[in-house]
Write a protein that holds these residues in place. Structure first.
Motif, PDB file in Angstrom:
ATOM      1  N   SER A  74       0.829  -1.212   0.000  1.00  0.00           N
ATOM      2  CA  SER A  74       0.000   0.000   0.000  1.00  0.00           C
ATOM      3  C   SER A  74       0.859   1.257   0.000  1.00  0.00           C
ATOM      4  CB  SER A  74      -0.928   0.015   1.211  1.00  0.00           C
ATOM      5  OG  SER A  74      -1.832  -1.057   1.131  1.00  0.00           O
ATOM      6  N   GLN A 112      -7.095   0.751  -0.709  1.00  0.00           N
ATOM      7  CA  GLN A 112      -7.456  -0.137   0.397  1.00  0.00           C
ATOM      8  C   GLN A 112      -8.170   0.740   1.422  1.00  0.00           C
ATOM      9  OE1 GLN A 112      -4.019  -1.840   2.326  1.00  0.00           O
ATOM     10  NE2 GLN A 112      -5.124  -3.722   2.800  1.00  0.00           N
ATOM     11  N   ASP A 186      -5.616  -1.801  -4.977  1.00  0.00           N
ATOM     12  CA  ASP A 186      -5.015  -2.301  -3.739  1.00  0.00           C
ATOM     13  C   ASP A 186      -5.940  -3.344  -3.117  1.00  0.00           C
ATOM     14  OD1 ASP A 186      -3.472  -2.741  -1.533  1.00  0.00           O
ATOM     15  OD2 ASP A 186      -3.276  -0.624  -0.980  1.00  0.00           O
ATOM     16  N   GLU A 187      -5.585  -4.580  -3.216  1.00  0.00           N
ATOM     17  CA  GLU A 187      -6.381  -5.707  -2.732  1.00  0.00           C
ATOM     18  C   GLU A 187      -7.855  -5.563  -3.120  1.00  0.00           C
ATOM     19  OE1 GLU A 187      -5.498  -6.844   1.272  1.00  0.00           O
ATOM     20  OE2 GLU A 187      -3.407  -6.314   1.033  1.00  0.00           O
TER      21      GLU A 187
END
Ligand code: ATP
Ligand code: MG
Lengths: 336, 250
Positions: A74, A112, A186-187
């Motif tokens: 991140s 995220q 991000d994820e």
């Protein structure tokens, strides 16, 4: 070890990296990389998050940033998006400063968000998308965005009445609404069920076909391997492995075989069937193997005097640690 | 539609559409004013050269502006930060300053009707009689000089987290209201408190309104203090943002 080095030869000249899926329709004509990190270090107060991270991503690639919790994924993404500035080293995005690239509307991102929805409260999904679209100079038509993200049924919902997975889909629509050249995720599938994840990655593949660059962070090796042309493994803020998913999988997804041996022979062990890696520490031996049964049979055939043999599953956490411990050899190979 | 216009429109519509917010923000000062009107104590007559009814109305306009400024920014903004939307906006082409400026402008848009509503209550139930020009000037001057309150709300929203935002806003509202002399004339306060009042922005805001009613010139020092507060708050917002950026939490 030898094998690892040869696989990492591609690192300084990423052009030679093999890319599994068919080449993008729009070939990356410009030699400018989509993204480049040069010796980037970043610390929060005194806590190091990135440690001389160096990586270059070409246009049109779909790249996974794979790493365990706290690896620095991140943080790297925040730098790409200009949310934070590099304390050391340099970051370039689409040939320019990250903030400039974002300001020009060439970057889309799904961040995220932890517990938050990532969306403004008390407003219809359609209103949010229409706003985001208007913030970009050459956006994708709204109906196309809606179709790409598969959120037609959510348009009239209030943003605070979405499930976690639905909110993630809407955030994906927000990320692509501006028709970005570079998409950073991000994820992105963290709150999705398996069916949702599958559908989501199908959308990403579609998106990549249009010649755009996609970078996503994940903890899931399988996700990285299946979706990405290239997997960059990060741990402790540093690239510990880089290559096509298959090679990364070979390195970290296999079984770990460990045993003690009074006089281990590294060359022999490395030549055993299925072995991708050998770690020796005194009399302790760790083997990475793609086929533990074959490796153990081979151990017996070569009359290796092992004791306390154990076969351990693909514990990613261990795998990351293993990769990190091998860092010096990677550095040697990439600077040579 | 240009991006900034689109964003401004989005913000204003979102503000206007949240009924609960509007009712509380606009209704609260009005209810408060009504309570004061019912409480007919003689001490209220000690308001210098201004009739206490007019005095009370100006104070409530000032209080209303303060409340609207704080609530428009405050909790709403910190909720937006908590949800991750504020961060998401930072990765779109609109610059951060325009985000802040839009927030302040949207708050200003909420403040205006609050001031007008308090004036209407003053003219109807409050027994305040003024020349038409004064009514208009009062609203205009009090509105324009409300910028520091709108900015303060945004600062609070940028600084405190979603859980403490409501308490912070309520606390600030009453502390500033009380010590700024909006509930009691400053002249009736002990001297220590009196000098404290003159250091607060809403005291000067209130004084601008009172000067209009008295027909005296709008004191330059009042404007100066309000401008200084606005600048200080803007600086604080910038520093806050910079700090969050370094911490990686912006
Ligand atoms: N705002 C912050 N303040 C202090 N430390 C931070 C902050 N953000 C991240 N860190 C630390 O920096 C390191 C890298 O964090 P980062 O969020 O980049 O990891 P990550 O790879 O994204 O992890 P995850 O998979 O859990 O999301 C971690 O050790 C983390 O504790
Ligand atoms: Mg992360």
């Amino acid at each position: 070890m030898m094998r690892m080095d040869s696989e990492n030869d591609g690192l300084p000249q990423p052009r030679t990296l093999p890319s599994a899926p068919p080449p993008p329709l729009v070939a990356p004509v410009e030699p400018v990389p989509a993204l480049s990190f040069r010796d980037v270090s970043h610390r929060y107060r005194s806590h190091p998050a990135l440690d001389r991270l160096t990586v270059e991503i070409l246009r049109g690639q779909t790249v996974a940033l794979l790493g365990p919790n706290g690896a620095g994924k991140s943080t790297a993404i925040a730098l790409v998006l200009g949310l934070i500035s590099a304390q050391e080293g340099s970051v370039e995005v689409l040939g320019t400063d990250p903030r400039e690239a974002v300001r020009q509307g060439r970057v889309g991102a799904m961040l995220q968000t932890g517990a938050g929805s990532g969306l403004p409260p008390n407003v219809r999904v359609a209103t949010v998308l229409r706003l985001v679209q208007r913030l970009y100079p050459s956006p994708t038509p709204l109906d196309e965005t809606v179709r790409s993200a598969g959120i037609g049924h959510l348009l009239d919902r209030q943003t605070d009445r979405l499930s976690g997975g639905q909110a993630q889909l809407v955030r994906f629509a927000v990320a692509i609404a501006g028709n970005p050249e570079l998409l950073v995720l991000d994820e992105p599938t963290a709150a999705m069920d398996v069916a949702g994840q599958r559908a989501f990655w199908a959308m990403i593949r579609q998106f990549a076909q249009e010649g755009r660059t996609t970078v996503f962070a994940t903890h899931h090796l399988r996700e990285a391997d299946e979706i990405a042309d290239r997997v960059v493994v990060v741990n402790h803020g540093h690239v510990v492995a880089d290559g096509p998913g298959s090679s990364i999988k070979a390195k970290i997804a296999g079984r770990r075989i460990r045993f003690s041996c009074s006089m281990p022979d590294a060359v022999l062990l490395d030549s055993l069937e299925g072995v991708t890696d050998v770690d020796l520490q005194g009399t302790h031996v760790w083997l990475n193997s793609l086929d533990s049964d074959a490796t153990v049979r081979d151990l017996v055939r070569h009359a290796v005097q092992f004791e306390d043999l154990e076969v351990v599953g693909p514990d990613l956490q261990d795998a990351y640690v293993a990769l990190t411990e091998r860092r010096p050899s990677i550095e040697r190979s990439s600077t040579s | 539609m240009s991006p900034l216009v689109a964003f401004g429109r989005f913000e204003v519509l979102r503000l206007v559409r949240s009924w609960r917010f509007i009712i509380i923000t606009v209704g609260f000062p009005v209810v408060f004013y009504m309570l004061f009107l019912g409480d007919h104590t003689p001490s209220k007559a000690v308001a210098g050269t201004v009739p206490w009814r007019a005095y009370l109305m100006v104070s409530m306009c000032s209080f209303g502006a303060l409340v609207a400024g704080l609530t428009s920014g405050g909790a709403r903004l910190s909720a937006e930060r908590a949800s991750g939307w504020a961060r998401q906006l930072r990765v779109t082409p609109i610059p951060t300053w325009s985000y802040v400026l839009t927030k302040v402008s949207a708050s200003m848009l909420v403040i205006l009707p609050v001031i007008i509503l308090v004036e209407i209550v003053g003219a109807t139930f409050g027994g305040v009689q003024l020349a038409a020009r004064i009514w208009f000037e009062l609203a205009a001057v009090l509105w324009v000089s409300s910028v520091p309150f709108a900015a303060l709300g945004v600062l609070v929203g940028f600084t405190v987290n979603a859980e403490t935002a409501f308490a912070t806003v309520t606390g600030l509202m009453f502390v500033l209201g009380y010590f700024g002399g909006l509930f009691n004339p400053v002249s009736s306060m002990p001297s220590v408190l009196r000098s404290a009042a003159t250091a607060l922005p809403n005291y000067h805001h209130d004084q601008l309104g009172l000067s209009l009613i008295q027909g005296t010139a709008l004191g330059l020092e009042h404007w100066a203090v309000l401008v200084a507060y606005t600048a200080a708050i803007a600086l604080a917002v910038m520093m806050r943002h910079r700090k969050e950026e370094l911490k990686g939490t912006a």
